[in-house]
Design an enzyme around this catalytic site. Structure first.
Site, PDB file in Angstrom:
ATOM      1  CB  SER A 135      -0.874   0.012   1.258  1.00  0.00           C
ATOM      2  OG  SER A 135      -1.487   1.262   1.440  1.00  0.00           O
ATOM      3  CE1 TYR A 171      -3.546  -1.947   6.175  1.00  0.00           C
ATOM      4  CE2 TYR A 171      -2.881   0.185   5.292  1.00  0.00           C
ATOM      5  CZ  TYR A 171      -3.413  -1.079   5.104  1.00  0.00           C
ATOM      6  OH  TYR A 171      -3.818  -1.471   3.842  1.00  0.00           O
TER       7      TYR A 171
HETATM    8  N1  LIG Z   1      -8.876  -0.755   0.932  1.00  0.00           N
HETATM    9  C1  LIG Z   1      -7.797   0.006   0.787  1.00  0.00           C
HETATM   10  O1  LIG Z   1      -7.841   1.251   0.853  1.00  0.00           O
HETATM   11  C2  LIG Z   1      -6.469  -0.640   0.514  1.00  0.00           C
HETATM   12  C3  LIG Z   1      -5.413   0.150   0.038  1.00  0.00           C
HETATM   13  C4  LIG Z   1      -4.183  -0.440  -0.195  1.00  0.00           C
HETATM   14  C5  LIG Z   1      -4.006  -1.780   0.055  1.00  0.00           C
HETATM   15  N2  LIG Z   1      -5.043  -2.527   0.526  1.00  0.00           N
HETATM   16  C6  LIG Z   1      -4.800  -3.935   0.828  1.00  0.00           C
HETATM   17  O2  LIG Z   1      -5.471  -4.768  -0.101  1.00  0.00           O
HETATM   18  C7  LIG Z   1      -5.806  -6.004   0.523  1.00  0.00           C
HETATM   19  C8  LIG Z   1      -7.292  -6.284   0.301  1.00  0.00           C
HETATM   20  O3  LIG Z   1      -8.032  -5.224   0.893  1.00  0.00           O
HETATM   21  P1  LIG Z   1      -9.590  -4.960   0.628  1.00  0.00           P
HETATM   22  O4  LIG Z   1      -9.760  -3.520   0.316  1.00  0.00           O
HETATM   23  O5  LIG Z   1     -10.122  -5.960  -0.314  1.00  0.00           O
HETATM   24  O6  LIG Z   1     -10.150  -5.208   2.091  1.00  0.00           O
HETATM   25  P2  LIG Z   1     -11.459  -5.939   2.622  1.00  0.00           P
HETATM   26  O7  LIG Z   1     -12.559  -5.872   1.623  1.00  0.00           O
HETATM   27  O8  LIG Z   1     -11.692  -5.405   3.996  1.00  0.00           O
HETATM   28  O9  LIG Z   1     -10.991  -7.469   2.703  1.00  0.00           O
HETATM   29  C9  LIG Z   1     -10.044  -7.907   3.620  1.00  0.00           C
HETATM   30  C10 LIG Z   1     -10.414  -9.349   3.975  1.00  0.00           C
HETATM   31  O10 LIG Z   1      -9.436  -9.859   4.887  1.00  0.00           O
HETATM   32  C11 LIG Z   1     -10.113 -10.761   5.723  1.00  0.00           C
HETATM   33  N3  LIG Z   1      -9.422 -10.966   6.981  1.00  0.00           N
HETATM   34  C12 LIG Z   1      -9.141 -10.043   7.945  1.00  0.00           C
HETATM   35  N4  LIG Z   1      -8.546 -10.629   8.983  1.00  0.00           N
HETATM   36  C13 LIG Z   1      -8.444 -11.949   8.692  1.00  0.00           C
HETATM   37  C14 LIG Z   1      -7.952 -13.075   9.391  1.00  0.00           C
HETATM   38  N5  LIG Z   1      -7.442 -12.962  10.618  1.00  0.00           N
HETATM   39  N6  LIG Z   1      -8.012 -14.283   8.786  1.00  0.00           N
HETATM   40  C15 LIG Z   1      -8.558 -14.422   7.562  1.00  0.00           C
HETATM   41  N7  LIG Z   1      -9.062 -13.392   6.840  1.00  0.00           N
HETATM   42  C16 LIG Z   1      -9.007 -12.170   7.415  1.00  0.00           C
HETATM   43  C17 LIG Z   1     -11.461 -10.109   5.984  1.00  0.00           C
HETATM   44  O11 LIG Z   1     -12.334 -11.130   6.370  1.00  0.00           O
HETATM   45  P3  LIG Z   1     -13.797 -10.823   6.946  1.00  0.00           P
HETATM   46  O12 LIG Z   1     -14.631 -10.536   5.738  1.00  0.00           O
HETATM   47  O13 LIG Z   1     -14.158 -12.084   7.647  1.00  0.00           O
HETATM   48  O14 LIG Z   1     -13.678  -9.632   7.870  1.00  0.00           O
HETATM   49  C18 LIG Z   1     -11.779  -9.475   4.649  1.00  0.00           C
HETATM   50  O15 LIG Z   1     -12.602 -10.278   3.859  1.00  0.00           O
HETATM   51  C19 LIG Z   1      -5.409  -5.854   2.003  1.00  0.00           C
HETATM   52  O16 LIG Z   1      -4.120  -6.406   2.193  1.00  0.00           O
HETATM   53  C20 LIG Z   1      -5.325  -4.349   2.183  1.00  0.00           C
HETATM   54  O17 LIG Z   1      -4.454  -3.986   3.223  1.00  0.00           O
HETATM   55  C21 LIG Z   1      -6.280  -1.997   0.729  1.00  0.00           C
END
Ligand SMILES: NC(=O)c1ccc[n+]([C@@H]2O[C@H](COP(=O)([O-])OP(=O)(O)OC[C@H]3O[C@@H](n4cnc5c(N)ncnc54)[C@H](OP(=O)(O)O)[C@@H]3O)[C@@H](O)[C@H]2O)c1
Length: 243
Positions: A134, A147
């Site tokens: 990120s 984070y």
């Molecule tokens: N969103 C942003 O702004 C952003 C920006 C840059 C990078 N990213 C990165 O991109 C990746 C995907 O993000 P996203 O936006 O798709 O987020 P998201 O929709 O919140 O999805 C993250 C998923 O991780 C799962 N998770 C969390 N803790 C866990 C655990 N202990 N064991 C198994 N699963 C777990 C969650 O499960 P539950 O559904 O059960 O909660 C959720 O489904 C992440 O690494 C994030 O840091 C995101």
């Protein structure tokens, strides 16, 4: 030997990416709420997945990682694309006072990623692994340094792993999105150059289809310029930057 493994089956970005990559192949969805993946599975079947399997996955249970990947390979006959889409943003204010929460963020967003990447790189003979770094890791900000520090560590790990995989049939795509409008950032004011999960997935899918070897992707691409400027901002100003 051509299955897609999505780790974090409910992830917004992961779901979008899987929908773009699943046509004509089996998919394994690994998630901690594995019994509520019906909608994601139906979407992937509609997008052309030949079969969708589900597995329970708790990222913090490091000892389960190798067995989970082996199980996914058995179920789907071999994995050639793995997407690590699990992660938490966490609560920075809480993490400043509650060391257990700070450690939870570090475990899910760094240690678990390192463990899973190591298993995948060790067991996948070819194909691609997608990891999510990120912009938050590019220069740690006072407003989200817990984070941010995990993403800095993960990004460094990915750069080294990509070099290790250089010249092999397995490649690592390291995505560096900016602010993504979705579940993780719900209720937050979108930052400049925000993107949607679909835009992130488009960029990664395009790289998988047309790129060769490992790659690091700024998403959107022009974020790279902002990142360069970010490094030049004097610390007294940087300290006041919002998350
Ligand atoms: N969103 C942003 O702004 C952003 C920006 C840059 C990078 N990213 C990165 O991109 C990746 C995907 O993000 P996203 O936006 O798709 O987020 P998201 O929709 O919140 O999805 C993250 C998923 O991780 C799962 N998770 C969390 N803790 C866990 C655990 N202990 N064991 C198994 N699963 C777990 C969650 O499960 P539950 O559904 O059960 O909660 C959720 O489904 C992440 O690494 C994030 O840091 C995101």
């Amino acid at each position: 030997m051509n299955a897609l493994l999505l780790l974090g089956g409910h992830s917004d970005i992961g779901g979008e990416l899987a929908a773009r990559l699943c046509s004509g192949r089996p998919v394994v969805l690994a998630a901690r709420r594995a019994d509520s993946l019906a909608d994601v599975a139906a979407r992937l079947r509609a997008a052309g997945a030949t079969a969708v399997h589900t597995l329970a996955f708790e990222a913090a249970d490091l000892a389960s990682h190798r067995e989970l990947v082996e199980r996914a390979q058995e179920l789907a006959g071999g994995v050639s694309t793995a997407v690590l889409a699990f992660g938490i943003l966490g609560d920075q204010a809480r993490a400043e006072k509650d060391e257990a929460h700070a450690a939870e963020i570090a475990t899910i967003d760094y240690t678990s990623q390192v463990s899973m990447l190591t298993v995948l790189a060790d067991t996948m003979p070819h194909g691609e692994i997608v990891a999510f770094s990120s912009i938050a890791g590019w220069r740690a900000r006072r407003a989200n340094y817990v984070y941010g520090s995990t993403k800095a560590g993960l990004d460094a790990f990915c750069q080294g792993l990509a070099d290790r995989l250089h010249g092999t049939p397995l490649r690592l795509i390291t995505a560096r999105p900016g602010f993504v409008i979705g579940s993780m950032t719900q209720g937050m004011k979108p930052a400049p150059m925000s993107v949607t999960p679909a835009q992130v997935a488009d960029a990664v899918a395009a790289e998988i289809r047309t790129g060769k070897g490992s790659a690091t992707l700024w998403i959107p691409r022009r974020l790279r310029l902002l990142a360069w400027v970010m490094k030049l901002v004097p610390r007294p100003v940087w300290r006041r930057m919002p998350r």
